[in-house]
Design a protein around this motif. Structure first.
Motif, short mmCIF file in Angstrom:
data_model
loop_
_atom_site.label_atom_id
_atom_site.label_comp_id
_atom_site.label_asym_id
_atom_site.label_seq_id
_atom_site.Cartn_x
_atom_site.Cartn_y
_atom_site.Cartn_z
N ILE A 1 50.96 55.32 31.72
CA ILE A 1 51.55 54.77 32.95
C ILE A 1 50.87 55.35 34.13
CG2 ILE A 1 53.47 53.61 34.41
CD1 ILE A 1 52.82 52.29 31.91
N PRO B 1 49.19 55.13 39.10
CA PRO B 1 48.21 54.80 37.81
C PRO B 1 46.99 55.04 38.30
CG PRO B 1 49.22 52.92 38.86
CD PRO B 1 49.76 53.74 39.60
N PRO B 2 45.97 55.69 37.33
CA PRO B 2 44.58 55.69 37.52
C PRO B 2 43.95 54.44 38.12
CG PRO B 2 45.27 56.58 35.39
CD PRO B 2 46.36 56.00 35.84
N VAL B 3 44.49 53.16 37.56
CA VAL B 3 44.00 51.88 37.85
C VAL B 3 44.38 51.64 39.38
CG1 VAL B 3 43.38 51.09 35.61
CG2 VAL B 3 45.70 50.73 36.58
N LEU C 1 43.94 48.24 41.42
CA LEU C 1 43.56 47.29 40.63
C LEU C 1 44.80 46.53 40.30
CD1 LEU C 1 40.70 46.37 39.78
CD2 LEU C 1 41.01 47.42 37.49
N PHE C 2 45.90 47.33 40.19
CA PHE C 2 47.31 46.96 39.92
C PHE C 2 47.72 45.82 41.18
CE2 PHE C 2 51.89 47.50 40.57
CZ PHE C 2 52.24 47.22 39.26
N LEU D 1 45.95 44.39 43.14
CA LEU D 1 45.12 42.99 42.96
C LEU D 1 45.82 42.33 42.02
CD1 LEU D 1 41.29 43.81 43.38
CD2 LEU D 1 42.69 42.83 44.95
N ALA D 2 46.04 42.79 40.79
CA ALA D 2 46.64 41.80 39.89
C ALA D 2 48.12 41.32 40.23
CB ALA D 2 46.77 42.89 38.47
N SER E 1 47.38 38.27 42.62
CA SER E 1 46.93 37.35 41.88
C SER E 1 48.03 36.37 41.19
CB SER E 1 45.64 37.45 40.89
OG SER E 1 46.24 38.23 39.84
N VAL F 1 50.23 33.99 43.26
CA VAL F 1 50.16 32.51 43.35
C VAL F 1 50.87 31.70 42.68
CG1 VAL F 1 48.14 32.42 41.75
CG2 VAL F 1 48.26 30.84 43.93
N TYR F 2 51.45 32.18 41.20
CA TYR F 2 52.41 31.27 40.23
C TYR F 2 53.42 30.61 41.20
CZ TYR F 2 49.68 32.29 36.09
OH TYR F 2 48.86 32.28 35.41
N ILE G 1 42.87 31.25 45.51
CA ILE G 1 41.77 31.65 44.51
C ILE G 1 40.53 31.92 45.18
CG2 ILE G 1 40.45 30.86 42.41
CD1 ILE G 1 42.71 29.04 41.92
N GLU H 1 40.47 35.30 46.85
CA GLU H 1 40.56 36.62 46.32
C GLU H 1 39.06 37.18 45.95
OE1 GLU H 1 42.97 36.18 42.55
OE2 GLU H 1 44.79 36.48 44.04
N MET I 1 39.94 54.73 41.96
CA MET I 1 40.72 53.73 42.17
C MET I 1 42.28 54.07 42.43
SD MET I 1 39.62 50.38 39.97
CE MET I 1 39.32 51.03 38.33
#
Lengths: 164, 406
Positions: free
Chosen positions: B3, B136-138, B141-142, B144-145, B148, B151-152, B178, B181, B198
């Motif tokens: 993590i 986290p290394p990502v 990206l987290f 961004l996720a 995204s 929107v739900y 969408i 993004e 990142m």
């Protein structure tokens, strides 16, 4: 390792229940939301396997893009509220052998290639750099081939949307 | 173990470590809520100033407690549930909107001393740690996720209300989010390309001097695109077609009342704060002080460990003001203008700029002549622009022939 096994079991149960509800739900949007649960469970499994990049990509692509587009499409066209009775058609029974066949093939492939191999106890996070080195190195050709699938989809969308 | 590469979590888990993590979670949540409350006040007060009004001035000093009063009032309102609504999804949607707004803050470095070789690591209660919940290394990206997933909430709120205007609002919202993004992710890609990492703390760490700030290092264009796409992603004016009061009553949240409405409202403002922090972290050095060459501006009287937080706060405030300013001055876009801007301008520009930066990077690695690389890239980009223009002209002519309005 014990904690990972416990969480694997929890995620697995959630995913199986979710997958069953996808096909038994009587409402298109509810089915889609159950599918989101299954995909999120898969992302959780990836995290348990120390594959952070794959997990985040799973969320970004499948939950954030594919399912959003799916819901968007159904909302624009036919997402009625409440139960629908005409969601099942007569050929649904054909799905059972197909599903069993798929399950058999995948189980065989997994057992055949991994067998009794065990995951290393102290799994370290695979950095994004290693993944990209793999994709743009030995797996470059399959990667290109996959991108042609996307190109085909784009062209298909243009062809469908054009009136002339 | 996994993590997070936070030095805090690489050792054994002790009570202190867990306490530090819990403390961070609590601080982010509480500060987030209070900041949202102040942001609502700030927005109302600033807009009022721009429109020659007074704004809230009754509850508390300068009307500071107005939002609290409104919040308490909303708590005691009747919670309506439309007869036609899909009950579970209707109740669940506000949380889908509210939780991601806070989650994204988990990866943003909110302080720490990034000068020298420490790389933002501070020592709390004898443990080395970062002033951020997780690293986290990502990293981004987290974020961004999470954005995204946001929107739900809007989409399901509109659909489950069982009414026309909310459905229209939510369909608009999902299409808009969408579309933008892609531009958001591509301009973020430019930053990753220049930073070479990142992870959020890594991205802050490389922006040491003013010239290293990514707003300069990526050549300003990605920043402009990111700012526009982020505004659209937040559904804030001039991209607030989601709730366009004149057309859709209130958009996706028309049928909501009481605390559920308050949750949407909170999420909207919290997202604005989060997005400002993301912009500051990506392009303006986050908690880094302003530094030219070797001389860094130092805020007197404040200990070094806290100074990063002060810098971040100052920078975030600038962007919060920019958002309010945009709202006070720009008229709303028409729907076709919104889609044209996103698909025909922002996405191609960000893609082209990304390729330009990538070419420069490769050129530097291989030792090619920078001038030649730039000339060739510009020539390629010009050809691409001409092709896109030609395609646009053809499609415009086609639509005119078919008798379309736009």
């Amino acid at each position: 390792m014990v904690a990972q096994n416990i969480f694997f079991a929890i995620f697995a149960v959630i995913m199986v229940v979710g997958a069953l509800r996808v096909v038994t739900s009587n409402n298109v949007v509810h089915a889609a939301l159950w599918l989101v649960t299954v995909l999120a469970g898969a992302a959780g499994q990836y995290i348990l396997l120390s594959a952070e990049f794959v997990a985040v990509t799973q969320v970004l692509v499948y939950i954030g893009a594919v399912m959003v587009l799916f819901l968007f499409g159904t909302m624009l066209t036919r997402a009625r509220l409440g139960e629908e009775t005409d969601l099942n058609n007569k050929t649904w029974i054909l799905g059972i052998p197909v599903a069993l066949l798929l399950f058999g093939t995948m189980s065989y492939a997994l057992i055949d290639s991994f067998g009794d191999e065990k995951l290393p106890e102290d799994a370290t996070v695979v950095s994004t750099q290693v993944i990209s080195d793999q994709i743009f190195g030995p797996y470059l050709i399959p990667f290109w081939a996959l991108s042609f699938v996307l190109l085909a989809a784009t062209i298909g969308a243009i062809v469908l949307a054009r009136k002339d | 173990m996994i993590i997070s590469l936070d030095p805090l979590l690489t050792e054994d888990f002790t009570a202190t470590v867990i306490a530090i993590v819990l403390l961070k979670v609590l601080v982010i949540f509480v500060v987030g809520l209070v900041a949202t409350m102040l942001m609502v006040w700030f927005e109302r007060k600033t807009i009022a100033g721009m429109q020659n009004r007074v704004g809230p001035n009754k509850a508390g000093p300068f009307g500071l407690l107005q939002t609290l009063a409104d919040g308490i009032k909303l708590f005691f309102k009747e919670d309506l549930l439309p007869v036609k609504a899909d009950k579970f999804v209707f109740r669940f949607a506000p949380y889908l909107s509210f939780v991601p707004a806070f989650l994204a803050f988990a990866v943003i470095p909110v302080g720490g001393d990034f000068r020298g070789d420490t790389g933002g690591i501070v020592t709390w209660f004898g443990h080395a740690t970062r002033v951020q919940l997780a690293d986290p290394p990502v990293g981004f990206l987290f974020a961004l996720a999470i954005s995204s997933i946001a929107v739900y909430g809007i989409m399901l709120a509109g659909w489950s209300s069982g009414s026309k205007y909310p459905l229209l609002g939510s369909v608009r919202a999902s299409a808009q989010m969408i579309s933008y993004e892609a531009a958001l992710a591509l301009s973020f890609g430019a930053v990753v390309l220049v930073a070479g990492t990142m992870s959020t703390s890594g991205i802050v760490n490389v922006q040491e001097t003013l010239g290293d700030w990514h707003v300069v290092a990526t050549g300003f264009v990605p920043f402009v695109i990111f700012l526009m796409a982020a505004t659209a992603e937040l559904n804030r004016p001039p991209f607030d077609l989601v709730e366009a009061e004149q057309e859709l009553v209130g958009g996706f949240n028309t049928e909501y009342s009481s605390i559920r409405f308050a949750l949407f409202f909170l999420a909207e403002f919290m997202n604005t704060i989060t997005m400002s922090a993301v912009i500051v972290t990506l392009f303006f050095g986050g908690p880094q002080p302003i530094r030219i060459g070797d001389t860094a501006l130092d805020i007197p009287l404040i200990p070094n460990d806290l100074e990063g937080t002060v810098w971040l706060l100052g920078k975030v405030l600038v962007f919060l003001y920019v958002y309010v300013w945009l709202r006070g001055t720009l008229p709303r876009l028409r729907y076709d203008q919104l889609m044209n801007l996103g698909w025909k301008l922002l996405i191609p520009t960000s893609l082209g700029w990304f390729m330009l930066l990538a070419a420069q990077n490769v050129g530097q690695d291989r030792g090619w002549n920078t001038g030649v690389v730039t000339a060739v890239s510009i020539a390629v980009i010009l050809i691409c622009v001409m092709i896109v223009q030609a395609a646009l002209k053809v499609s415009a002519a086609n639509r005119e022939r078919e008798g379309s309005v736009f």
